[in-house]
Enzyme design. Structure first.
Site, mmCIF file in Angstrom:
data_model
loop_
_atom_site.group_PDB
_atom_site.id
_atom_site.type_symbol
_atom_site.label_atom_id
_atom_site.label_comp_id
_atom_site.label_asym_id
_atom_site.label_seq_id
_atom_site.Cartn_x
_atom_site.Cartn_y
_atom_site.Cartn_z
ATOM 1 N N GLY A 1 21.798 55.222 64.819
ATOM 2 C CA GLY A 1 20.892 56.025 64.815
ATOM 3 C C GLY A 1 19.625 56.307 63.203
ATOM 4 N N TYR B 1 34.414 45.000 71.893
ATOM 5 C CA TYR B 1 33.178 44.864 72.029
ATOM 6 C C TYR B 1 32.889 43.976 72.998
ATOM 7 C CZ TYR B 1 28.435 44.161 70.338
ATOM 8 O OH TYR B 1 27.624 43.455 69.724
ATOM 9 N N PHE C 1 35.321 35.841 53.479
ATOM 10 C CA PHE C 1 36.960 36.110 53.902
ATOM 11 C C PHE C 1 36.533 34.480 54.164
ATOM 12 C CE2 PHE C 1 35.563 40.553 54.918
ATOM 13 C CZ PHE C 1 35.861 40.342 53.673
HETATM 14 C C1 UD1 Z 1 30.215 40.385 63.682
HETATM 15 C C2 UD1 Z 1 31.169 41.155 64.661
HETATM 16 C C3 UD1 Z 1 30.521 40.074 65.771
HETATM 17 C C4 UD1 Z 1 28.899 41.043 66.067
HETATM 18 C C5 UD1 Z 1 28.603 40.509 65.131
HETATM 19 C C6 UD1 Z 1 26.703 40.624 65.101
HETATM 20 C C7 UD1 Z 1 33.452 39.956 64.496
HETATM 21 C C8 UD1 Z 1 34.816 38.873 64.277
HETATM 22 N N1 UD1 Z 1 32.033 39.059 64.817
HETATM 23 O O1 UD1 Z 1 29.607 38.560 63.630
HETATM 24 O O2 UD1 Z 1 31.206 40.180 67.850
HETATM 25 O O3 UD1 Z 1 27.847 39.950 67.463
HETATM 26 O O4 UD1 Z 1 28.903 40.792 63.431
HETATM 27 O O5 UD1 Z 1 27.436 42.777 64.744
HETATM 28 O O6 UD1 Z 1 33.121 40.760 63.818
HETATM 29 N N2 UD1 Z 1 32.074 37.732 55.775
HETATM 30 C C9 UD1 Z 1 32.775 37.473 54.446
HETATM 31 N N3 UD1 Z 1 32.739 38.128 53.191
HETATM 32 C C10 UD1 Z 1 32.227 39.788 53.600
HETATM 33 C C11 UD1 Z 1 31.596 40.278 55.245
HETATM 34 C C12 UD1 Z 1 32.001 39.152 55.336
HETATM 35 O O7 UD1 Z 1 33.279 36.181 53.976
HETATM 36 O O8 UD1 Z 1 32.054 41.108 52.966
HETATM 37 C C13 UD1 Z 1 32.104 37.198 56.084
HETATM 38 C C14 UD1 Z 1 32.724 36.422 57.088
HETATM 39 O O9 UD1 Z 1 34.091 36.218 57.522
HETATM 40 C C15 UD1 Z 1 31.988 36.114 58.661
HETATM 41 C C16 UD1 Z 1 30.598 36.384 58.058
HETATM 42 O O10 UD1 Z 1 30.488 36.610 56.946
HETATM 43 O O11 UD1 Z 1 32.301 34.401 58.643
HETATM 44 C C17 UD1 Z 1 29.456 37.125 58.764
HETATM 45 O O12 UD1 Z 1 30.880 38.567 59.224
HETATM 46 P P1 UD1 Z 1 29.893 39.665 60.254
HETATM 47 O O13 UD1 Z 1 28.502 39.861 59.162
HETATM 48 O O14 UD1 Z 1 30.788 40.870 59.958
HETATM 49 O O15 UD1 Z 1 29.574 38.769 60.952
HETATM 50 P P2 UD1 Z 1 30.765 37.577 62.664
HETATM 51 O O16 UD1 Z 1 31.506 38.417 61.883
HETATM 52 O O17 UD1 Z 1 30.174 36.443 62.335
#
Ligand code: UD1
Length: 322
Positions: free
Chosen positions: A39, A152, A215
């Site tokens: 925070g 988590y 990704f």
């Molecule tokens: C993540 C957490 C989830 C958590 C949520 C909110 C994981 C597996 N899950 O969700 O538990 O509740 O954050 O904090 O970590 N992506 C890219 N490029 C990047 C970054 C992300 O392609 O540089 C993609 C990821 O593969 C995913 C999507 O963007 O498909 C969202 O990613 P992210 O923001 O990390 O959230 P989640 O993975 O959905």
């Protein structure tokens, strides 16, 4: 009438500070505690200036139970919004014990303190991570399968059951809200400072002149990239207000999302448009372990139980960041 007074744990965080803002705008009084591990005190400074109020803020770890109990007594707290948590999925794999201690044990202790001190309302920040990595393309329903794949998600899921036991006690009120992917901001001063999620990562890369990265481009979705339910942080705050003000008993847990999916490709395109960088190269990387192709909220329950629907469009959320 004296306004309801809410203890907001993690209130200097990205989400907690937005909840504080929404509650103050709606005539509730808040007392904020935060360890400042993630925070930012500057968010409290901003809220104090915005509202012209001396919002009480106490720097305090969520495991400092004696301090929290004295604060609850001192401020005569009516309800608790519990957002304080460790929230990095990857880190939770390396430090599972710490995640269970902070996210599960401390939630349990906080509930015991609430019970001892006559606090009747408790709203808990949970997460879509309780659903794990479903292999279907259906929106998640609250009573559908829960299979967290990280400490988590597991720590949050187990903590939900403690909250459920509390709210099932006659006279008590509350729920667990399962946030999907949170985006947007009410003000530049309240921006998400985390370095873990898609939008902050893409913005960070663009600021450094680096290429954003996708990704996985071979998922069984319309454009081959993962689909998520991106919900505005201001809607998350509105959902807490709806839960706090509900006059009928709430379900034990509710999804807070938009009910609409957006792909990684779409999100990156929106950010590139908003920054006038549409010519930027985007790197196609392999899939990240554990990512489901599709994770979206079924939002019917929050609507029927407390009249909550999201208000902000994805375009508005992305625009709010600039
Ligand atoms: C993540 C957490 C989830 C958590 C949520 C909110 C994981 C597996 N899950 O969700 O538990 O509740 O954050 O904090 O970590 N992506 C890219 N490029 C990047 C970054 C992300 O392609 O540089 C993609 C990821 O593969 C995913 C999507 O963007 O498909 C969202 O990613 P992210 O923001 O990390 O959230 P989640 O993975 O959905």
């Amino acid at each position: 009438m004296t306004p309801e007074r809410w203890l907001l744990t993690g209130g200097a965080g990205y989400i907690g500070a937005h909840i504080a803002d929404e509650f103050i705008c709606n005539d509730k009084s808040v007392v904020i505690i935060d360890s400042l591990y993630q925070g930012l005190e500057s968010r409290i400074t901003f809220l104090r200036a915005k509202h012209g109020l001396e919002i009480p803020f106490i720097k305090c770890d969520i495991r400092d139970y004696n301090e929290i109990e004295s604060l609850i007594r001192e401020y005569k707290i009516d309800g608790i919004i519990h957002t304080a948590a460790l929230k990095a999925v990857g880190e939770s794999m390396e430090k599972p014990d710490e995640y269970f201690q902070v996210n599960l044990e401390a939630t349990n202790e906080l509930i015991e303190i609430a019970k001892r001190n006559g606090v009747k309302k408790f709203i808990f920040s949970s997460t879509a991570a309780v659903y794990g990595s479903p292999d279907t393309m259906d929106p998640c329903k609250e009573d559908g399968p829960k299979a967290p794949i990280s400490p988590y998600g597991d720590s949050k899921y187990q903590a939900e059951s403690k909250v459920t036991a509390f709210i099932n006690t006659p006279g008590n009120h509350g729920t667990s809200l399962r946030f999907f992917n949170v985006v947007g901001t009410a003000a530049p001063e309240l921006l998400d400072n985390s370095v873990e999620n898609l939008v902050p990562i893409v913005l960070g890369k663009l600021n450094k002149g680096q290429a954003p990265e996708i990704f996985g481009t071979d998922y069984p979705t319309a454009d081959g990239t993962c689909v998520r339910d991106y919900v505005d942080v201001r809607d998350i705050a509105r959902a807490h207000l709806a839960a706090a003000d509900a006059t009928t008993p709430l379900p034990p847990a509710m999804n807070i999302g938009t009910g609409r999916g957006a792909s990684v490709r779409e999100i990156i395109d929106l950010v590139l448009q908003a920054t006038n960088k549409t010519q930027t190269e985007v790197i196609k990387s392999p899939r990240r372990a554990g990512d489901p192709a599709f994770l979206c909220a079924d939002v019917a329950l929050a609507k029927s139980a407390m009249g909550f629907t999201s208000k902000y469009s994805l375009e508005e959320s992305i625009r709010s960041l600039f």
